[in-house]
Design a protein around this motif. Sequence first.
Motif, PDB file in Angstrom:
ATOM      1  N   LEU A  38       0.897  -1.316  -0.330  1.00 42.18           N
ATOM      2  CA  LEU A  38       0.180  -0.115  -0.054  1.00 42.18           C
ATOM      3  C   LEU A  38       0.732   1.073   0.019  1.00 42.18           C
ATOM      4  CD1 LEU A  38      -2.703   1.989   0.272  1.00 42.18           C
ATOM      5  CD2 LEU A  38      -2.601   1.252   2.632  1.00 42.18           C
ATOM      6  N   LEU A  40       3.811   1.434  -0.871  1.00 46.96           N
ATOM      7  CA  LEU A  40       4.431   1.916  -3.042  1.00 46.96           C
ATOM      8  C   LEU A  40       3.375   2.403  -3.580  1.00 46.96           C
ATOM      9  CD1 LEU A  40       6.492  -1.260  -2.554  1.00 46.96           C
ATOM     10  CD2 LEU A  40       7.020   0.695  -2.192  1.00 46.96           C
ATOM     11  N   MET A  42       1.053   4.325  -2.646  1.00 45.78           N
ATOM     12  CA  MET A  42       0.284   5.439  -2.551  1.00 45.78           C
ATOM     13  C   MET A  42       1.704   6.651  -2.838  1.00 45.78           C
ATOM     14  SD  MET A  42      -1.105   5.979   1.491  1.00 45.78           S
ATOM     15  CE  MET A  42      -3.460   4.476   1.638  1.00 45.78           C
ATOM     16  N   SER A  43       2.494   6.112  -2.808  1.00 41.99           N
ATOM     17  CA  SER A  43       3.797   6.550  -3.223  1.00 41.99           C
ATOM     18  C   SER A  43       4.278   7.488  -4.284  1.00 41.99           C
ATOM     19  CB  SER A  43       5.478   6.173  -2.957  1.00 41.99           C
ATOM     20  OG  SER A  43       5.830   5.901  -1.377  1.00 41.99           O
ATOM     21  N   VAL A  44       3.802   6.060  -4.742  1.00 44.72           N
ATOM     22  CA  VAL A  44       3.441   6.654  -6.749  1.00 44.72           C
ATOM     23  C   VAL A  44       2.868   8.225  -6.822  1.00 44.72           C
ATOM     24  CG1 VAL A  44       3.438   5.868  -8.728  1.00 44.72           C
ATOM     25  CG2 VAL A  44       4.190   4.089  -7.639  1.00 44.72           C
ATOM     26  N   SER A  45       1.066   8.208  -6.684  1.00 45.66           N
ATOM     27  CA  SER A  45       0.755   8.657  -6.613  1.00 45.66           C
ATOM     28  C   SER A  45       1.608  10.652  -5.923  1.00 45.66           C
ATOM     29  CB  SER A  45      -0.756   9.154  -5.992  1.00 45.66           C
ATOM     30  OG  SER A  45      -1.229   7.495  -6.799  1.00 45.66           O
ATOM     31  N   THR A  47       4.188  11.374  -5.038  1.00 45.01           N
ATOM     32  CA  THR A  47       5.109  11.751  -5.601  1.00 45.01           C
ATOM     33  C   THR A  47       5.795  12.229  -7.180  1.00 45.01           C
ATOM     34  OG1 THR A  47       6.428   9.478  -6.184  1.00 45.01           O
ATOM     35  CG2 THR A  47       7.208  10.183  -4.384  1.00 45.01           C
ATOM     36  N   MET A  49       5.081   9.879  -9.302  1.00 44.00           N
ATOM     37  CA  MET A  49       5.852   9.096 -10.314  1.00 44.00           C
ATOM     38  C   MET A  49       5.295   8.452 -11.389  1.00 44.00           C
ATOM     39  SD  MET A  49       8.008   6.279  -7.873  1.00 44.00           S
ATOM     40  CE  MET A  49       7.860   5.294  -8.537  1.00 44.00           C
ATOM     41  N   VAL A  52       3.735   2.756 -11.833  1.00 39.67           N
ATOM     42  CA  VAL A  52       4.348   1.166 -11.748  1.00 39.67           C
ATOM     43  C   VAL A  52       3.086   0.054 -11.925  1.00 39.67           C
ATOM     44  CG1 VAL A  52       6.025  -0.339 -10.633  1.00 39.67           C
ATOM     45  CG2 VAL A  52       6.112   2.252 -10.999  1.00 39.67           C
ATOM     46  N   LEU A  57       4.592  -3.810  -8.517  1.00 38.33           N
ATOM     47  CA  LEU A  57       4.582  -3.245  -6.702  1.00 38.33           C
ATOM     48  C   LEU A  57       4.619  -4.671  -5.305  1.00 38.33           C
ATOM     49  CD1 LEU A  57       3.019  -0.452  -6.364  1.00 38.33           C
ATOM     50  CD2 LEU A  57       4.608  -0.432  -7.093  1.00 38.33           C
ATOM     51  N   HIS A  60       8.198  -5.914  -5.148  1.00 36.07           N
ATOM     52  CA  HIS A  60       9.013  -4.755  -4.283  1.00 36.07           C
ATOM     53  C   HIS A  60       8.539  -5.273  -2.856  1.00 36.07           C
ATOM     54  CE1 HIS A  60       9.981  -2.609  -8.266  1.00 36.07           C
ATOM     55  NE2 HIS A  60      10.248  -4.046  -8.077  1.00 36.07           N
TER      56      HIS A  60
END
Lengths: 217, 217
Positions: A38, A40, A42-45, A47, A49, A52, A57, A60
């Motif tokens: 989760l 990862l 949320m971070s995609v949104s 930041t 990016m 992915v 995800l 990873h």
Amino acid sequence: MIVFDMNETTLDLAPVRAAVDSVAPDAGGFTVFFQKLLQLSMSVSTTGMDFVAFSSLARHAFDAVVAAAGRRASDDEWAQVAEGFGQLEAYPDVVGGLERLRAAGHQTMALTNSEQAGVEAQCESAGLTHLFDHIVSVEAVSTYKPGPAPYLHAAQIAGVSPDRMWMVACHDWDLAGARAVGLNTAFIARPKMSYAPTYPAADLHVNDFGALADHLT
Amino acid sequence: MIVFDMNETTLDLAPVRAAVDSVAPDAGGFTVFFQKLLQLSMSVSTTGMDFVAFSSLARHAFDAVVAAAGRRASDDEWAQVAEGFGQLEAYPDVVGGLERLRAAGHQTMALTNSEQAGVEAQCESAGLTHLFDHIVSVEAVSTYKPGPAPYLHAAQIAGVSPDRMWMVACHDWDLAGARAVGLNTAFIARPKMSYAPTYPAADLHVNDFGALADHLT
């Protein structure tokens, strides 16, 4: 239109839990894995990016959990986790609840952070395909829940305004995202799930899909 | 200008870990708590909610972890966790590393998701106040890391462009947020921390502040 989250809300992640816990039981295991996944997404949104895929995800997140246990995850260990995602069964209350909601005239949609091919396979495997009018992955909008795009995409597919829709999930963050763009929200209290007061209250708190049908039929 | 994350990167969260694990050892304990806290902070950004103070998010995360263990957290149990945040010691390599970086002419900044009063108290308690030119909370911009605003705020305070700055953290998501707005990034490999390949690679991977000083002096 009633929109259902899949992983943990509709489908019991027990096979994934078993696969992760068998590799990393002492590091918090499955719970830490799913939270990392989760994080990862949320971070995609957050930041900005590029999108992915969910399965990347998940790999990873699994690697990070195994690394925290002091080891390196093998491809075979990951394969067991990935297979687990394809072997999920619906919680026992799901089929009966969905049948009652549909018999009462509700349209239904699955809306998931998993990939489109993955969720279609999950629905087939769990015998749920015929119980949804639409099976939708956030892949279509390249944005993970709880960002606004997936819910607005669902509303567009449904052809109704968000305030005529319900989002059903056992994750408070998913309902918060749906509420932020106007959907009604129903919290399903799956095991170990609570609703943080950080978020706007859900319209309904119920224990299972049967109780949801009691309220919406 | 070198910007340092505080919790887990500079300060050892051992007292918080002990307090959470003593209440909820079987539910993943501290690791799940800290991930839930991060999840809440990211959700605030992703769903466009009004800013909620970090200490409130921490209480809600703690309540969720204890609830997952089948109990309800008492105010006394929470007080022990909150006190823990005020009793953190710097990792053994921190003071020496900061002194070397400053002796070499680098300006230094603490940048944290914790509240301003909290981080100032933490720096006093840990004996670090004199080692930072600036001690900054994201409260000032009402946005949590890894959203862009905190890093841009840091650059404004520093009076230099982001590409002249370093962000130092043991959290891959924090470095991803800093990188997204142009900072250089250094990953500190604190125990159990790994760097997910989801994110753009960090410019430096080092084991501690001493190795960081080796690279930047």
